[in-house]
Design a protein around this motif. Sequence first.
Motif, PDB file in Angstrom:
ATOM      1  N   ASP A 260      29.380 -31.761 -41.932  1.00  0.00           N
ATOM      2  CA  ASP A 260      28.128 -31.306 -41.331  1.00  0.00           C
ATOM      3  C   ASP A 260      27.906 -29.842 -41.707  1.00  0.00           C
ATOM      4  OD1 ASP A 260      25.935 -30.729 -39.815  1.00  0.00           O
ATOM      5  OD2 ASP A 260      26.785 -31.369 -37.897  1.00  0.00           O
ATOM      6  N   GLN A 261      26.816 -29.557 -42.401  1.00  0.00           N
ATOM      7  CA  GLN A 261      26.531 -28.200 -42.856  1.00  0.00           C
ATOM      8  C   GLN A 261      26.236 -27.252 -41.692  1.00  0.00           C
ATOM      9  OE1 GLN A 261      27.010 -27.362 -46.017  1.00  0.00           O
ATOM     10  NE2 GLN A 261      27.545 -29.510 -46.426  1.00  0.00           N
ATOM     11  N   ASP A 262      25.839 -27.803 -40.544  1.00  0.00           N
ATOM     12  CA  ASP A 262      25.524 -26.971 -39.381  1.00  0.00           C
ATOM     13  C   ASP A 262      26.715 -26.837 -38.431  1.00  0.00           C
ATOM     14  OD1 ASP A 262      22.908 -26.693 -40.302  1.00  0.00           O
ATOM     15  OD2 ASP A 262      22.267 -28.548 -39.297  1.00  0.00           O
ATOM     16  N   TYR A 263      27.886 -27.255 -38.868  1.00  0.00           N
ATOM     17  CA  TYR A 263      29.059 -27.209 -37.994  1.00  0.00           C
ATOM     18  C   TYR A 263      29.444 -25.768 -37.676  1.00  0.00           C
ATOM     19  CZ  TYR A 263      33.980 -27.253 -36.682  1.00  0.00           C
ATOM     20  OH  TYR A 263      35.168 -27.038 -36.039  1.00  0.00           O
ATOM     21  N   ASP A 264      29.787 -25.526 -36.416  1.00  0.00           N
ATOM     22  CA  ASP A 264      30.225 -24.219 -35.939  1.00  0.00           C
ATOM     23  C   ASP A 264      31.671 -24.333 -35.495  1.00  0.00           C
ATOM     24  OD1 ASP A 264      30.569 -21.730 -34.943  1.00  0.00           O
ATOM     25  OD2 ASP A 264      29.063 -21.878 -33.358  1.00  0.00           O
ATOM     26  N   GLU A 265      32.507 -23.380 -35.933  1.00  0.00           N
ATOM     27  CA  GLU A 265      33.937 -23.442 -35.621  1.00  0.00           C
ATOM     28  C   GLU A 265      34.229 -23.369 -34.122  1.00  0.00           C
ATOM     29  OE1 GLU A 265      36.390 -24.215 -37.402  1.00  0.00           O
ATOM     30  OE2 GLU A 265      35.506 -24.169 -39.397  1.00  0.00           O
ATOM     31  N   THR A 266      33.273 -22.944 -33.335  1.00  0.00           N
ATOM     32  CA  THR A 266      33.489 -22.923 -31.888  1.00  0.00           C
ATOM     33  C   THR A 266      33.403 -24.325 -31.288  1.00  0.00           C
ATOM     34  OG1 THR A 266      31.136 -22.459 -31.509  1.00  0.00           O
ATOM     35  CG2 THR A 266      32.631 -20.566 -31.675  1.00  0.00           C
ATOM     36  N   SER A 267      32.914 -25.278 -32.074  1.00  0.00           N
ATOM     37  CA  SER A 267      32.841 -26.667 -31.624  1.00  0.00           C
ATOM     38  C   SER A 267      34.161 -27.370 -31.918  1.00  0.00           C
ATOM     39  CB  SER A 267      31.694 -27.402 -32.333  1.00  0.00           C
ATOM     40  OG  SER A 267      30.462 -26.750 -32.112  1.00  0.00           O
ATOM     41  N   PRO A 268      34.409 -28.503 -31.286  1.00  0.00           N
ATOM     42  CA  PRO A 268      35.614 -29.281 -31.616  1.00  0.00           C
ATOM     43  C   PRO A 268      35.644 -29.622 -33.101  1.00  0.00           C
ATOM     44  CG  PRO A 268      34.635 -30.102 -29.589  1.00  0.00           C
ATOM     45  CD  PRO A 268      33.676 -29.090 -30.143  1.00  0.00           C
ATOM     46  N   ARG A 269      36.838 -29.612 -33.672  1.00  0.00           N
ATOM     47  CA  ARG A 269      36.972 -29.806 -35.112  1.00  0.00           C
ATOM     48  C   ARG A 269      36.410 -31.163 -35.570  1.00  0.00           C
ATOM     49  NH1 ARG A 269      37.987 -26.288 -39.412  1.00  0.00           N
ATOM     50  NH2 ARG A 269      38.797 -27.504 -41.171  1.00  0.00           N
ATOM     51  N   ALA A 270      36.494 -32.171 -34.705  1.00  0.00           N
ATOM     52  CA  ALA A 270      36.002 -33.498 -35.077  1.00  0.00           C
ATOM     53  C   ALA A 270      34.503 -33.497 -35.335  1.00  0.00           C
ATOM     54  CB  ALA A 270      36.345 -34.514 -33.983  1.00  0.00           C
ATOM     55  N   CYS A 271      33.781 -32.527 -34.787  1.00  0.00           N
ATOM     56  CA  CYS A 271      32.338 -32.466 -34.988  1.00  0.00           C
ATOM     57  C   CYS A 271      31.964 -32.066 -36.413  1.00  0.00           C
ATOM     58  CB  CYS A 271      31.708 -31.475 -34.010  1.00  0.00           C
ATOM     59  SG  CYS A 271      31.890 -31.929 -32.266  1.00  0.00           S
ATOM     60  N   LYS A 272      32.949 -31.664 -37.208  1.00  0.00           N
ATOM     61  CA  LYS A 272      32.674 -31.227 -38.577  1.00  0.00           C
ATOM     62  C   LYS A 272      32.292 -32.393 -39.476  1.00  0.00           C
ATOM     63  CE  LYS A 272      34.870 -28.945 -42.535  1.00  0.00           C
ATOM     64  NZ  LYS A 272      36.079 -28.244 -43.025  1.00  0.00           N
ATOM     65  N   TRP A 273      32.723 -33.604 -39.117  1.00  0.00           N
ATOM     66  CA  TRP A 273      32.588 -34.738 -40.024  1.00  0.00           C
ATOM     67  C   TRP A 273      31.509 -35.715 -39.578  1.00  0.00           C
ATOM     68  CZ3 TRP A 273      34.999 -33.559 -44.248  1.00  0.00           C
ATOM     69  CH2 TRP A 273      36.117 -32.728 -44.176  1.00  0.00           C
ATOM     70  N   ILE A 274      30.777 -36.212 -40.568  1.00  0.00           N
ATOM     71  CA  ILE A 274      29.750 -37.212 -40.325  1.00  0.00           C
ATOM     72  C   ILE A 274      30.177 -38.502 -41.008  1.00  0.00           C
ATOM     73  CG2 ILE A 274      27.335 -37.840 -40.669  1.00  0.00           C
ATOM     74  CD1 ILE A 274      26.683 -34.874 -40.826  1.00  0.00           C
ATOM     75  N   ALA A 275      30.365 -39.515 -40.238  1.00  0.00           N
ATOM     76  CA  ALA A 275      30.794 -40.811 -40.788  1.00  0.00           C
ATOM     77  C   ALA A 275      30.079 -41.926 -40.036  1.00  0.00           C
ATOM     78  CB  ALA A 275      32.299 -40.977 -40.669  1.00  0.00           C
ATOM     79  N   THR A 276      29.556 -42.855 -40.774  1.00  0.00           N
ATOM     80  CA  THR A 276      28.881 -44.007 -40.181  1.00  0.00           C
ATOM     81  C   THR A 276      29.673 -45.271 -40.488  1.00  0.00           C
ATOM     82  OG1 THR A 276      27.515 -44.370 -42.143  1.00  0.00           O
ATOM     83  CG2 THR A 276      26.658 -42.858 -40.463  1.00  0.00           C
ATOM     84  N   LYS A 277      29.340 -46.339 -39.806  1.00  0.00           N
ATOM     85  CA  LYS A 277      30.015 -47.613 -40.058  1.00  0.00           C
ATOM     86  C   LYS A 277      29.783 -48.076 -41.491  1.00  0.00           C
ATOM     87  CE  LYS A 277      30.021 -49.394 -35.319  1.00  0.00           C
ATOM     88  NZ  LYS A 277      29.594 -50.506 -34.427  1.00  0.00           N
TER      89      LYS A 277
END
Length: 302
Positions: free
Chosen positions: A54-71
Amino acid sequence: MTDRYAWGVAALVHMYDQLNDASMSHSRQLGGYITLLQCWIYEHFSSVAESTADQDYDETSPRACKWIATKKTVKSIRTPSYRERLDRLRIPDVCWIPYGEHWEVRDFHVRSCYSGLLRWGPVAVYYRPERVVRQFGYTQTIPAPPVDSWVLYDDIHDRWMHYEDHIVPAGEVYVVPGACSSDYIDWFFRISHPFMTPGHTIDPLPHGHAPQPRVVPQAPQTDIPRVPESGASSTSAEEPRHAVEVCDDIVKRLERHLSLGVVTLGSSTHEVIEECLRLARSVTQDHLVYVRCRHRRRTDQA
């Protein structure tokens, strides 16, 4: 109230327990909160699993929020393809310490180097960071063998509360990421199953990924060739068989070391290995081997 609980330990114990069940041959599914495992794979093995950051990911967020994955993304790759990608992995293909930029927000705690049993309710699992010290920036050495022993829940709790007394000793900080001791690779191949689909030739990967030979680890030969008795029939084709097999084993071992990327290309060690490979292949491919026949003296007994 919630600050008193080690939620990370609970999540890890639950995932370890589920992975243990999933490793059984009769299991067909994996339970639990798999996001933790999925994101860990994305971080360490970018060439295995297809993922989008995710290009809008912020390091203050949980690390799992960095990734975008769909089924659709997850199901687009069949199981055999995953196995082939895992078998092609080399040491440089792994990101050993991927969380450096996140440590400014969530600093690394020495408690992660605790070694021993972890407990969540009635479930207890072994946590052995000494087997993966490359993830902490150290050179991997052969770990001590596991010790199975009966312990009480109170003992597990006491060890955890005094974790500083059960920290894995700090080893040598590696210079090259993923470095290991000279005897570790041979030990690893002896005690593990390094390839998921051994004995199968694969095509080269795109984007410069070199294929990794599939080598089935074998126990060393302990049978001594029988020397034919005097007068026994023997053909010249049977005499060099043992030498050819030994050279074939040497070729496999040397190719395995080169494919793992533990030897620097162009170094003197790499040149010596290549020269030894040429010599050994001349025996296995062209059968250029000379074996001097020896006969034991036979003493007739009355």
